[in-house]
Design a protein around this motif. Structure first.
Motif, PDB file in Angstrom:
ATOM      1  N   GLN A  20       0.771  -1.575   0.288  1.00  0.00           N
ATOM      2  CA  GLN A  20      -0.149  -0.163   0.619  1.00  0.00           C
ATOM      3  C   GLN A  20       0.855   1.270  -0.280  1.00  0.00           C
ATOM      4  N   HIS A  21       2.266   1.203   0.715  1.00  0.00           N
ATOM      5  CA  HIS A  21       2.733   2.489   0.658  1.00  0.00           C
ATOM      6  C   HIS A  21       3.407   3.088  -0.633  1.00  0.00           C
ATOM      7  N   ARG A  22       3.898   1.641  -1.501  1.00  0.00           N
ATOM      8  CA  ARG A  22       4.857   1.614  -2.738  1.00  0.00           C
ATOM      9  C   ARG A  22       3.187   2.020  -3.671  1.00  0.00           C
ATOM     10  N   VAL A  23       2.555   1.400  -3.909  1.00  0.00           N
ATOM     11  CA  VAL A  23       1.079   1.987  -4.467  1.00  0.00           C
ATOM     12  C   VAL A  23       0.969   3.553  -3.692  1.00  0.00           C
ATOM     13  N   ALA A  24       0.754   4.123  -2.666  1.00  0.00           N
ATOM     14  CA  ALA A  24       1.018   5.076  -2.959  1.00  0.00           C
ATOM     15  C   ALA A  24       2.051   5.790  -2.940  1.00  0.00           C
ATOM     16  N   ILE A  25       3.454   5.754  -3.369  1.00  0.00           N
ATOM     17  CA  ILE A  25       4.402   6.536  -3.653  1.00  0.00           C
ATOM     18  C   ILE A  25       4.150   6.919  -5.381  1.00  0.00           C
ATOM     19  N   LEU A  26       3.450   5.839  -6.139  1.00  0.00           N
ATOM     20  CA  LEU A  26       3.329   5.880  -7.532  1.00  0.00           C
ATOM     21  C   LEU A  26       2.005   6.226  -7.847  1.00  0.00           C
ATOM     22  N   ALA A  27       1.023   6.618  -6.868  1.00  0.00           N
ATOM     23  CA  ALA A  27       0.237   7.292  -7.674  1.00  0.00           C
ATOM     24  C   ALA A  27       0.230   8.452  -7.208  1.00  0.00           C
ATOM     25  N   ASP A  28       1.049   8.673  -6.101  1.00  0.00           N
ATOM     26  CA  ASP A  28       1.572  10.237  -6.167  1.00  0.00           C
ATOM     27  C   ASP A  28       1.844  11.304  -7.119  1.00  0.00           C
ATOM     28  N   ALA A  29       2.917  10.330  -7.647  1.00  0.00           N
ATOM     29  CA  ALA A  29       3.905  10.965  -8.510  1.00  0.00           C
ATOM     30  C   ALA A  29       3.245  11.267 -10.877  1.00  0.00           C
ATOM     31  N   ILE A  30       2.464   9.626 -10.251  1.00  0.00           N
ATOM     32  CA  ILE A  30       1.475  10.066 -11.404  1.00  0.00           C
ATOM     33  C   ILE A  30       0.380  11.233 -10.688  1.00  0.00           C
ATOM     34  N   ALA A  31      -0.207  11.599 -10.108  1.00  0.00           N
ATOM     35  CA  ALA A  31      -1.471  12.766  -9.605  1.00  0.00           C
ATOM     36  C   ALA A  31       0.063  13.993 -10.193  1.00  0.00           C
ATOM     37  N   GLU A  32       1.309  14.153  -9.388  1.00  0.00           N
ATOM     38  CA  GLU A  32       2.051  15.326  -9.414  1.00  0.00           C
ATOM     39  C   GLU A  32       2.382  15.709 -11.089  1.00  0.00           C
ATOM     40  N   LYS A  33       2.342  14.141 -12.371  1.00  0.00           N
ATOM     41  CA  LYS A  33       2.876  14.493 -13.281  1.00  0.00           C
ATOM     42  C   LYS A  33       1.468  15.478 -14.039  1.00  0.00           C
ATOM     43  N   MET A  34       0.147  14.938 -13.323  1.00  0.00           N
ATOM     44  CA  MET A  34      -0.680  15.091 -14.460  1.00  0.00           C
ATOM     45  C   MET A  34      -1.811  16.637 -13.388  1.00  0.00           C
ATOM     46  N   LYS A  35      -0.822  16.924 -12.631  1.00  0.00           N
ATOM     47  CA  LYS A  35      -1.271  18.154 -11.979  1.00  0.00           C
ATOM     48  C   LYS A  35      -2.682  18.355 -11.276  1.00  0.00           C
ATOM     49  N   LEU A  36      -2.671  17.262 -10.719  1.00  0.00           N
ATOM     50  CA  LEU A  36      -3.917  17.698 -10.146  1.00  0.00           C
ATOM     51  C   LEU A  36      -3.625  18.200  -9.413  1.00  0.00           C
ATOM     52  N   PRO A  37      -4.881  19.028  -8.529  1.00  0.00           N
ATOM     53  CA  PRO A  37      -4.954  19.645  -7.284  1.00  0.00           C
ATOM     54  C   PRO A  37      -5.111  19.136  -6.139  1.00  0.00           C
ATOM     55  N   SER A  38      -4.321  20.433  -5.272  1.00  0.00           N
ATOM     56  CA  SER A  38      -3.466  19.516  -3.998  1.00  0.00           C
ATOM     57  C   SER A  38      -4.442  18.948  -2.799  1.00  0.00           C
ATOM     58  N   HIS A  39      -5.427  19.530  -3.057  1.00  0.00           N
ATOM     59  CA  HIS A  39      -7.210  18.865  -2.295  1.00  0.00           C
ATOM     60  C   HIS A  39      -6.788  16.901  -2.638  1.00  0.00           C
ATOM     61  N   GLN A  40      -7.119  17.160  -4.250  1.00  0.00           N
ATOM     62  CA  GLN A  40      -7.445  15.915  -4.318  1.00  0.00           C
ATOM     63  C   GLN A  40      -5.820  14.854  -4.358  1.00  0.00           C
TER      64      GLN A  40
END
Length: 805
Positions: free
Chosen positions: A641-661
């Motif tokens: 779950q922690h590794r998935v969270a790290i990868l998901a965070d990186a994808i969201a950063e690439k997509m420039k998701l708003p901070s709240h999302q």
């Protein structure tokens, strides 16, 4: 044949055919009397005399036929000599009427074309095949600044063209020779004085009767103004493009079905969407459901009238609703119709209108109950309106005043002066006039009145006067009340809980209240005459800000609240929020400042921040506890779950998701498998493939996870994200079989991150498959199982050498 007296002796048949006389009718008659018109008689006699004098005469003239019709003839008269004796004249007549008519038509045609060339607005120039000028029209001379055609004749036409365009002119000359014509060619042309102008030229090849090229003819017009206009148009287009994106109003361009094709920057900021999101939407999606009927009706109106103005409510991305003025118009580009919609947020206006309505109702009631008498009189002296106070002031019942005129209520000694003032207002000599006069009450009593009279305008035209009238006695009482009111206001100023102070535009203190003394530690008399700088209330780095505020005050602007750290007289510091208002006192602009001590407020804010940090820590501990609970039951997926969270965070950063999302996605990733707490450990750690019944138990983990997480009041939709993270965009996922647009973007990201991490990690029933196979899986199933944008973002993350789980 004529004798020596000009009498006809013989005619031939051709003479009879031309002139219509038979031999009997002609012989014995004077030739001049027979065929010469009266206005040509003397000329004809002269010809006859010349022939009788032995001279052969050939000429052309006009003669008359038998029945009076005039014809053109050529005449050859020769003397007849026998034995050296003149015995008569031999005259030959030939009918040349047709030829003369043709010559006249040709002459008329030449005159017309010469007039056409000389009067056409375009300059006409003829050159030989080498470009040497052989003819120029007057307009050519005017266009190029020459006085006479001799200045140009024989010169090269290239002398009138800027050298930069000679190559183009040579090519066009060749094209004209080959194709016979060139049209609408633009050149930079030259005047005699060397100045330049823009010209447009059409040229044709001239051929002789055998079709052989003999010359060029060119027509030229000055298009300098058009070129300037074209540049202005280009600049205008650029300006309006800038206006589109810098407009304070939101602007949308959409098709007739409501599909949005463009939106300006204000539309993006107003609605809270990214521009790419707006371009995937329709106009209907911008409105709440209850506004769709109004939007649909607007489309019908635009289709019928080409434009529509209406009010409607819009929905922002965060779900909030706001009212707006909409002005839409239909326009065409090519064969396609588009609609431009201009949307202006009128939330403030609506609030103002509500307040205005309330204010109008209050003021309408005030007008009727006002202490001032109000009177509107038209240009003819008729009372158009008056309030109750006006009737009461003069002692009349309200309805009795309807038939009154100004003369009946003004003292006779003052009427002429009041009339002059009214006329000055009606004639526009003055806009307002304050004066006093004596009024006559119904009972005959005299009262002294003060009147503020102004001209009343309708569409710019003065239609009458409006007067506010007071009894002087009441005014006196009002003055006393004002004085008392000033005392009350002074008390309010002095004892207001906030610091009130007045400064000039240079920042020098003029006055202050007791709260200001408490905030600064200085007595009023210590502050007056000093500035913030001289009183050492502000540190050096804050002085510039206070002068910026004073500069805005000088332009009539309010400011604040602005936060400052004041240094009190005793050296202690205090935080204040200062608002400023430019006000007029005795015609001079001064600044009213209101300072509020914010020390306690700041202290409270800090305590709230600490409380929030504590709650955040509790939340993080809760999430970690939930994560640990799952990983203790499934050691093979420890850290998954922690590794998935790290990868998901990186994808969201690439997509420039708003901070709240991004925050919500991170928490959901950390606990996305919490539902596996309900799956037997034997199934979780089974080293072989699962049966259908066992896999059904595993699939239930999203439902169990949802039930656990929905009871926790997260500030994000964590339970929903976990519930959907095994859904697939083609509807093949579980538990609901949702499709693309129905799945939250956070759940789509979590799905990709979960699959990639799982394939790269070891499991009891298989070894780790590695990064390459994980990449192959999401590439193959992009647009089928996984969102394409998310897959592309994930691939960029995995290709980054700096990324590690």
């Amino acid at each position: 044949m004529l004798d020596c007296n000009g009498v006809v002796q013989r005619i031939n048949s051709e003479f009879s055919r031309i002139f219509g006389y038979s031999s009997e009718e002609a012989i014995g008659k004077s030739i001049d009397d027979l065929i010469v018109p009266a206005d040509h008689f003397q000329d004809a006699r002269a010809i006859t005399r010349r022939a009788l004098n032995g001279e052969s005469v050939a000429l052309e003239g006009t003669r008359r036929r038998k029945y009076g019709m005039l014809i053109d003839v050529s005449v050859l008269a020769s003397p007849i000599v026998v034995n050296d004796n003149l015995v008569g004249v031999y005259s030959i007549y030939r009918d040349i009427t047709a030829r003369k008519q043709a010559e006249r038509k040709l002459r008329e045609s030449e005159d017309r074309y010469r007039t056409l060339v000389n009067t056409t607005p375009e300059a006409v120039t003829v050159t030989d095949l080498e470009g040497k000028i052989t003819y120029v029209a007057p307009q050519t001379l005017t266009l190029h600044g020459y006085d006479k055609s001799e200045d140009l004749m024989g010169k090269s036409a290239f002398d009138m063209i800027d050298p930069k365009d000679h190559k183009k002119a040579t090519a066009n000359m060749k094209k004209t020779f080959e194709e016979g014509i060139v049209r609408d060619v633009e050149y930079i042309l030259l005047k005699k004085d060397g100045s330049q102008f823009y010209g447009e030229l059409n040229a044709s090849l001239i051929r002789d009767g055998q079709g052989k090229p003999i010359a060029f003819v060119a027509t030229t017009r000055d298009i300098t103004e058009r070129k300037i206009a074209e540049r202005a148009l280009k600049e205008s287009e650029e300006k309006y493009r800038n206006l589109f994106h810098s407009s304070n109003d939101a602007i949308f361009i959409h098709d007739l079905d409501g599909n949005i094709i463009d939106a300006n920057d204000r539309a993006v900021s107003l609605l809270g969407y990214e521009k790419a999101e707006i371009l995937e939407m329709t106009v209907a999606q911008l409105h709440p459901a209850d506004q769709l009927a109004k939007s649909s009706q607007a489309f019908k109106t635009i289709a019928r009238d080409g434009f529509v103005n209406f009010e409607a409510y819009f929905k922002k991305k965060d779900g909030s609703i706001f009212p707006a003025d909409v002005s839409s118009s239909l326009f065409e580009i090519g064969d396609t119709s588009w609609i431009q919609g201009v949307v202006r947020d009128i939330s403030d206006r609506k609030e103002s209108e509500t307040k205005l309505r309330e204010s109008e109702e209050r003021y309408r009631d005030l007008v009727e109950k006002a202490g001032a008498a109000i009177l509107l009189i038209d240009r003819d002296g008729v009372f158009n309106y008056y309030n109750k106070r006006f009737a009461e002031l003069l002692g009349y019942a309200f309805n009795e005043m309807k038939q009154k005129q100004l003369e009946s209520i003004v003292h006779p000694d003052d009427f002429e002066r009041v009339s002059r003032i009214r006329q000055a207002l009606i004639q526009g000599k003055t806009e307002t006039f304050r004066h006093e006069f004596r009024g006559v009450r119904k009972d005959g009593g005299i009262i002294y009145l003060e009147c503020d009279a102004t001209a009343v305008r309708d569409n710019g035209n003065i239609v009458g006067t409006q007067s506010y009238i007071w009894d002087v006695t009441l005014r006196k009482r009002s003055e006393e009340e004002i004085k008392s009111s000033e005392e009350r206001l002074k008390l309010l100023f002095e004892y207001a809980p906030d610091g009130y102070f007045l400064t000039d535009l240079k920042g020098n203190f003029l006055d202050s209240n007791k709260a200001t003394e408490e905030i600064t530690g200085y007595k009023k008399q210590e502050l007056v005459g000093k500035s913030f700088v001289k009183a050492r209330l502000l540190s050096a780095d804050q002085v510039r800000r206070i002068y910026e505020i004073l500069a805005r005050n000088a332009m009539g602007q309010r400011t604040g609240p602005d936060e400052f750290v004041l240094t009190r007289k005793d050296g202690s510091k205090t935080i204040v929020g200062i608002r400023t208002y430019p006000v007029k006192i005795e015609g001079n602009t001064v600044v009213l400042g209101i300072a509020r001590d914010m020390t306690d407020y700041k202290r409270t804010q800090e305590e709230l921040r600490k409380s929030y940090d504590r709650m955040q820590k509790v939340l993080e501990d809760t999430i970690n506890a939930l994560t640990s609970a799952v990983e203790k039951r499934d050691p093979y997926t420890a850290g998954h779950q922690h590794r998935v969270a790290i990868l998901a965070d990186a994808i969201a950063e690439k997509m420039k998701l708003p901070s709240h999302q991004k925050e919500g996605l991170h928490v959901a990733a950390l606990v996305h498998d919490i539902g596996k707490i309900n799956v037997p450990a034997g199934i979780l750690n089974k080293p072989s493939s699962l049966s259908d019944a066992e896999f059904a138990l595993v699939r239930d983990h999203v439902l169990v996870g949802y039930d656990i997480l929905r009871t926790i009041e997260f500030p994000w939709q964590v339970a929903e994200i976990v519930f959907q993270h095994h859904e697939r965009i083609d509807g093949s996922g579980y538990p609901m079989g949702l499709k693309s647009n129905d799945i939250m973007v956070e759940a789509k990201i979590l799905a990709v991150a979960d699959v990639v991490e799982s394939m790269m990690a070891h499991r009891p029933y298989r070894p780790a498959r590695g990064k390459d196979k994980a990449i192959a899986e999401i590439k193959v199933n992009k647009k089928k199982l996984y969102d394409a944008k998310i897959v592309n973002a994930c691939l960029k993350v995995l290709s980054d050498s700096m990324f590690h789980f």
